[in-house]
Write a protein that holds these residues in place. Sequence first.
Motif, PDB file in Angstrom:
ATOM      1  N   LEU A   1      30.359  45.598  59.973  1.00 48.51           N
ATOM      2  CA  LEU A   1      31.232  46.276  59.032  1.00 48.51           C
ATOM      3  C   LEU A   1      30.527  46.368  57.676  1.00 48.51           C
ATOM      4  CD1 LEU A   1      34.685  44.589  59.762  1.00 48.51           C
ATOM      5  CD2 LEU A   1      34.019  46.935  60.305  1.00 48.51           C
ATOM      6  N   PRO A   2      30.680  47.485  56.957  1.00 45.69           N
ATOM      7  CA  PRO A   2      30.061  47.580  55.637  1.00 45.69           C
ATOM      8  C   PRO A   2      30.763  46.668  54.632  1.00 45.69           C
ATOM      9  CG  PRO A   2      31.433  49.501  56.038  1.00 45.69           C
ATOM     10  CD  PRO A   2      31.390  48.728  57.322  1.00 45.69           C
ATOM     11  N   GLN A   3      30.010  46.173  53.679  1.00 41.92           N
ATOM     12  CA  GLN A   3      30.588  45.365  52.602  1.00 41.92           C
ATOM     13  C   GLN A   3      29.932  45.765  51.289  1.00 41.92           C
ATOM     14  OE1 GLN A   3      29.424  42.687  50.514  1.00 41.92           O
ATOM     15  NE2 GLN A   3      27.272  42.979  51.106  1.00 41.92           N
ATOM     16  N   THR A   4      30.675  45.573  50.206  1.00 40.83           N
ATOM     17  CA  THR A   4      30.115  45.879  48.897  1.00 40.83           C
ATOM     18  C   THR A   4      30.773  45.001  47.836  1.00 40.83           C
ATOM     19  OG1 THR A   4      29.784  47.588  47.209  1.00 40.83           O
ATOM     20  CG2 THR A   4      31.789  47.745  48.507  1.00 40.83           C
ATOM     21  N   SER A   5      29.990  44.624  46.850  1.00 44.11           N
ATOM     22  CA  SER A   5      30.512  43.872  45.707  1.00 44.11           C
ATOM     23  C   SER A   5      30.521  44.743  44.463  1.00 44.11           C
ATOM     24  CB  SER A   5      29.656  42.624  45.464  1.00 44.11           C
ATOM     25  OG  SER A   5      28.305  42.988  45.211  1.00 44.11           O
ATOM     26  N   GLU A   6      30.284  46.050  44.621  1.00 44.76           N
ATOM     27  CA  GLU A   6      30.151  46.948  43.487  1.00 44.76           C
ATOM     28  C   GLU A   6      31.461  47.597  43.058  1.00 44.76           C
ATOM     29  OE1 GLU A   6      27.233  47.076  41.990  1.00 44.76           O
ATOM     30  OE2 GLU A   6      26.484  45.687  43.521  1.00 44.76           O
ATOM     31  N   LEU A   7      32.512  47.476  43.857  1.00 44.75           N
ATOM     32  CA  LEU A   7      33.750  48.208  43.571  1.00 44.75           C
ATOM     33  C   LEU A   7      34.785  47.384  42.826  1.00 44.75           C
ATOM     34  CD1 LEU A   7      34.247  50.058  46.981  1.00 44.75           C
ATOM     35  CD2 LEU A   7      32.854  50.709  45.013  1.00 44.75           C
ATOM     36  N   LEU A   8      34.754  46.068  43.032  1.00 46.58           N
ATOM     37  CA  LEU A   8      35.763  45.180  42.466  1.00 46.58           C
ATOM     38  C   LEU A   8      35.098  44.229  41.481  1.00 46.58           C
ATOM     39  CD1 LEU A   8      38.775  44.278  42.702  1.00 46.58           C
ATOM     40  CD2 LEU A   8      38.036  42.703  44.497  1.00 46.58           C
ATOM     41  N   VAL A   9      35.661  44.130  40.282  1.00 46.79           N
ATOM     42  CA  VAL A   9      35.074  43.273  39.248  1.00 46.79           C
ATOM     43  C   VAL A   9      36.143  42.348  38.681  1.00 46.79           C
ATOM     44  CG1 VAL A   9      33.278  44.920  38.616  1.00 46.79           C
ATOM     45  CG2 VAL A   9      35.485  45.012  37.447  1.00 46.79           C
ATOM     46  N   ARG A  10      35.670  41.242  38.124  1.00 49.12           N
ATOM     47  CA  ARG A  10      36.558  40.300  37.434  1.00 49.12           C
ATOM     48  C   ARG A  10      36.237  40.386  35.953  1.00 49.12           C
ATOM     49  NH1 ARG A  10      38.643  34.839  40.061  1.00 49.12           N
ATOM     50  NH2 ARG A  10      40.218  34.289  38.513  1.00 49.12           N
ATOM     51  N   HIS A  11      37.223  40.815  35.172  1.00 51.32           N
ATOM     52  CA  HIS A  11      36.998  41.093  33.765  1.00 51.32           C
ATOM     53  C   HIS A  11      36.645  39.868  32.948  1.00 51.32           C
ATOM     54  CE1 HIS A  11      37.620  45.290  33.441  1.00 51.32           C
ATOM     55  NE2 HIS A  11      38.897  45.287  33.767  1.00 51.32           N
ATOM     56  N   HIS A  12      37.379  38.792  33.146  1.00 52.70           N
ATOM     57  CA  HIS A  12      37.189  37.628  32.285  1.00 52.70           C
ATOM     58  C   HIS A  12      37.354  36.346  33.083  1.00 52.70           C
ATOM     59  CE1 HIS A  12      41.528  38.686  32.187  1.00 52.70           C
ATOM     60  NE2 HIS A  12      41.699  37.387  32.228  1.00 52.70           N
ATOM     61  N   ASP A  13      36.817  35.271  32.523  1.00 49.73           N
ATOM     62  CA  ASP A  13      36.923  33.977  33.153  1.00 49.73           C
ATOM     63  C   ASP A  13      38.331  33.433  32.955  1.00 49.73           C
ATOM     64  OD1 ASP A  13      35.936  31.916  34.648  1.00 49.73           O
ATOM     65  OD2 ASP A  13      35.220  30.769  32.928  1.00 49.73           O
ATOM     66  N   THR A  14      38.819  32.695  33.941  1.00 50.58           N
ATOM     67  CA  THR A  14      40.142  32.095  33.876  1.00 50.58           C
ATOM     68  C   THR A  14      40.046  30.637  34.308  1.00 50.58           C
ATOM     69  OG1 THR A  14      40.581  32.867  36.131  1.00 50.58           O
ATOM     70  CG2 THR A  14      41.377  34.250  34.334  1.00 50.58           C
ATOM     71  N   PRO A  15      41.005  29.810  33.918  1.00 57.30           N
ATOM     72  CA  PRO A  15      40.979  28.421  34.369  1.00 57.30           C
ATOM     73  C   PRO A  15      40.971  28.337  35.888  1.00 57.30           C
ATOM     74  CG  PRO A  15      42.596  28.720  32.620  1.00 57.30           C
ATOM     75  CD  PRO A  15      42.119  30.080  32.993  1.00 57.30           C
ATOM     76  N   ALA A  16      40.370  27.287  36.417  1.00 53.77           N
ATOM     77  CA  ALA A  16      40.282  27.123  37.871  1.00 53.77           C
ATOM     78  C   ALA A  16      41.673  27.115  38.488  1.00 53.77           C
ATOM     79  CB  ALA A  16      39.551  25.823  38.201  1.00 53.77           C
ATOM     80  N   GLN A  17      41.862  27.910  39.561  1.00 56.44           N
ATOM     81  CA  GLN A  17      43.162  28.020  40.196  1.00 56.44           C
ATOM     82  C   GLN A  17      43.646  26.691  40.768  1.00 56.44           C
ATOM     83  OE1 GLN A  17      44.456  30.905  39.047  1.00 56.44           O
ATOM     84  NE2 GLN A  17      44.965  31.715  41.056  1.00 56.44           N
ATOM     85  N   GLN A  18      42.713  25.829  41.199  1.00 52.41           N
ATOM     86  CA  GLN A  18      43.100  24.570  41.832  1.00 52.41           C
ATOM     87  C   GLN A  18      43.908  23.683  40.902  1.00 52.41           C
ATOM     88  OE1 GLN A  18      40.058  25.907  41.669  1.00 52.41           O
ATOM     89  NE2 GLN A  18      38.725  25.282  43.369  1.00 52.41           N
ATOM     90  N   LEU A  19      43.767  23.885  39.586  1.00 54.78           N
ATOM     91  CA  LEU A  19      44.426  23.013  38.617  1.00 54.78           C
ATOM     92  C   LEU A  19      45.806  23.507  38.218  1.00 54.78           C
ATOM     93  CD1 LEU A  19      41.333  22.447  36.276  1.00 54.78           C
ATOM     94  CD2 LEU A  19      42.063  21.054  38.227  1.00 54.78           C
ATOM     95  N   LEU A  20      46.252  24.657  38.769  1.00 55.45           N
ATOM     96  CA  LEU A  20      47.467  25.307  38.290  1.00 55.45           C
ATOM     97  C   LEU A  20      48.568  25.313  39.340  1.00 55.45           C
ATOM     98  CD1 LEU A  20      45.784  28.437  36.632  1.00 55.45           C
ATOM     99  CD2 LEU A  20      46.351  26.247  35.552  1.00 55.45           C
ATOM    100  N   SER A  21      49.814  25.420  38.857  1.00 53.63           N
ATOM    101  CA  SER A  21      50.952  25.581  39.755  1.00 53.63           C
ATOM    102  C   SER A  21      50.994  27.020  40.254  1.00 53.63           C
ATOM    103  CB  SER A  21      52.255  25.261  39.021  1.00 53.63           C
ATOM    104  OG  SER A  21      52.491  26.237  38.010  1.00 53.63           O
ATOM    105  N   ALA A  22      51.907  27.299  41.191  1.00 55.06           N
ATOM    106  CA  ALA A  22      51.997  28.655  41.745  1.00 55.06           C
ATOM    107  C   ALA A  22      52.316  29.678  40.656  1.00 55.06           C
ATOM    108  CB  ALA A  22      53.054  28.689  42.843  1.00 55.06           C
ATOM    109  N   ALA A  23      53.274  29.355  39.777  1.00 51.24           N
ATOM    110  CA  ALA A  23      53.636  30.288  38.704  1.00 51.24           C
ATOM    111  C   ALA A  23      52.480  30.473  37.727  1.00 51.24           C
ATOM    112  CB  ALA A  23      54.882  29.776  37.972  1.00 51.24           C
ATOM    113  N   GLU A  24      51.784  29.370  37.403  1.00 47.05           N
ATOM    114  CA  GLU A  24      50.642  29.455  36.490  1.00 47.05           C
ATOM    115  C   GLU A  24      49.508  30.272  37.097  1.00 47.05           C
ATOM    116  OE1 GLU A  24      51.137  25.208  34.090  1.00 47.05           O
ATOM    117  OE2 GLU A  24      50.084  25.268  36.009  1.00 47.05           O
TER     118      GLU A  24
END
Length: 245
Positions: free
Chosen positions: A158-181
């Motif tokens: 299957l084709p794959q690409t990392s060129e279409l989706l970007v992450r604009h800014h850094d965010t705190p690690a998800q593991q440290l947050l609640s579901a709402a956070e």
Amino acid sequence: MRCQPTDGKPVYKWLKTNQHCLLCDEPSDSPLALCGDCEAELPWLGSHCLNCALPLPCAGLSCGACLKRPPSFTRIEAAWRYSFPVDSLITRFKHRAQWPLGRLLAELLSHHLQHAFSEGLAKADLLLPVPLSRQRLRQRGFNQTQMLADWLSHSLQLPQTSELLVRHHDTPAQQLLSAAERKRNLRRAFALTDQAPIKGRHVALIDDVLTTGATAESIARLLRKAGAARVDVYCLARTPKPGDL
């Protein structure tokens, strides 16, 4: 980045004979670097929600959260529960750059997906790895989901690409947050490039672990808004509810 493996240069010599199990170090009885006994003891997912893959006591059901508010993605396909020893293998791959473990997990996940396709799961047109921010990528030196996407692309053809989706800014690690956070943390975190050919396509996001589904939901909503016909998620492991072993 230099420390990211390049195409044509595997991070592990994936021989078809004389393999040793990466878990117990005994000779493997299969082409993989995993013996049959260790493979059987992995925490395979089993019965789970038809949409978000949350472990459930019975098969063929959707969880209460998905029934109350259907997610933007259609289906999450995961191989294991996030528990020992898979949790340790993912951590060593992701945070200690032990790439042979990631390669092994990707190969096993590809076998799981191929079986799911044979059982009727619609095959995606395109694989998209969940991106890291530039700061997180510099710190870690590689994007583990990009490596998983590369390996799965080869195994599943299957084709794959990392060129279409970007992450604009850094965010705190998800593991440290609640579901709402986690949900607040990801607002406007992702974006598609201007020329992203998404309309009408069946896209599969590639991730390592799905916990609350906040990242998958955020990206799937973005892709559906851009015209994607369907969004699935292929990941290594799904976390159970707290207290559900």
